[in-house]
Design a protein around this motif. Structure first.
Motif: not given
Ligand SMILES: *Cc1c(COP(=O)(O)O)cnc(C)c1O
Length: 357
Positions: A308-315, A320-322
């Motif tokens: 996935p994108l790094v912006s999808e990191n659960l942490a 943030l993907t939008a």
């Protein structure tokens, strides 16, 4: 099985020859003679003014961000490996995600809109060895007094306008991980122009020590002599390796251009390193999962890189993907095909046959 990548290996005897001196002098790590020889050879090969070597690329990037005293917000892209964003967060900064362009690098036209009074740096990525708009980024950085850091982990040997790609920006990080174009098993380098960074990088990589003084709270990220010996051996064969990659790359391009539903990247105005062969699968007879599965059933492993994108990191605890629709779209459709120096033309043909069928 054809893997997505395969580490290049020097001749066994060559490596044995190279590590012999280590038995004589018992200098195993801490910037020894083999390290120093590799450092000087890489400086020449990469056409840069300075380079410092590290145990891996990630810690190199971390040390560079600390040495540059990057604070607050850092503008970066989500279409990268976890390392880029993790380093920003690990030095206590906030990543601000900027969208990418069709060549997967940061969209420089969107950077200024993201600058706030907290922004201190731009950390852009030469994704797949495609170079960022280095000149435009430099202009933006000058105007707003920002540092420019490049994650050049994919860009070993890439040149633009006759200059090594590591010669652009304040610093560039190269990864010498086993899966990269050039490797030292694990390893990394920081290239830079400002001489005063040398002592800072040294301290950051060696527990914060400068001579006998403790000057910062540094980590331990030194490259050892066995890694450096692997690098010296691999550097001897690098041009040969890049030529072999080019043959496979060009064959893919020849077979997969002009296919409806598949997008491959076109012409370039810089010296490439043929590190990756990404295809974008959009409106093709099979979707990405379908193509991947067909390849797997026929003995070839492709990779969803980056997904996935790094912006999808659960942490992050929020979606943030939008903010980066293009990067999001690419992460759902891109597939990296197998590519390494030993990949034969008949193997490339076999992979293309499966995809086209
Ligand atoms: C490989 C890689 C890194 C990290 O490098 P290591 O040497 O594996 O620590 C960082 N960024 C990108 C884009 C990479 O591909």
């Amino acid at each position: 099985m054809i893997n997505v990548t395969k580490s290049s290996m020097p001749f066994f005897e060559e490596y044995c020859q190279e590590i012999k001196s280590i038995w004589d002098n018992t200098h195993l790590t801490n910037m020894g003679p083999v390290h120093n020889r590799l450092q000087s050879a890489l400086k020449d090969y990469l056409k840069v003014e300075n380079i410092e070597l590290f145990v891996n690329g990630h810690l190199a990037l971390y040390c560079a961000l600390k040495a540059l005293d990057v604070k607050g917000e850092v503008i970066t892209t989500p279409f990268t490996f976890a390392s880029t964003t993790n380093a920003i967060v690990q030095v206590g900064c906030t990543p601000v995600f900027c969208d990418v362009k069709d060549d997967y690098t940061i969209d420089e036209s969107k950077i200024e809109g993201l600058i706030t009074d907290k922004t201190s740096a731009i950390l852009a990525v030469h994704v797949y060895g495609n170079i960022c708009a280095v000149e435009e980024i430099e202009k933006i950085a000058k105007k707003h007094n920002l540092k420019v850091i490049y994650d050049a982990a994919h860009a070993f040997g890439v040149e633009y306008k006759g200059r090594g790609i590591g010669d652009y920006g304040d610093v560039s990080m190269f990864s010498f991980h086993a899966t990269k174009v050039f490797h030292t098993i694990e390893g990394g380098g920081i290239t830079f122009k400002d001489e005063s960074l040398k002592a800072k990088l040294n301290a950051e990589r060696n527990f914060g020590l400068s001579g006998e003084e403790l000057v910062v709270f540094g980590t331990n990220a030194k490259m050892n002599e066995f890694q450096a010996a692997m690098g010296i051996c691999n550097l001897k064969h690098i041009d040969e390796e890049l030529n072999k990659r080019k043959l496979a790359f060009d064959r893919y391009a020849e077979r997969l251009s002009d296919v409806n539903g598949l997008t491959i990247l076109g012409e370039y105005d810089f010296k490439r390193n043929y590190a990756y062969f990404p295809i974008l699968i959009d409106g093709y007879k099979k979707d990405r999962e379908g193509v991947m599965l067909a390849l797997k059933e026929n003995g070839a492993m492709a990779r969803k890189y980056f997904y996935p994108l790094v912006s999808e990191n659960l942490a992050f605890n929020k979606d943030l993907t939008a903010l980066t629709p293009k990067a999001l779209d690419f992460s759902r459709k891109v597939l990296c095909l197998p590519l390494y120096a030993g990949l034969s033309i008949s193997e490339v043909d076999k992979i293309c046959d499966v995809i086209l069928r």
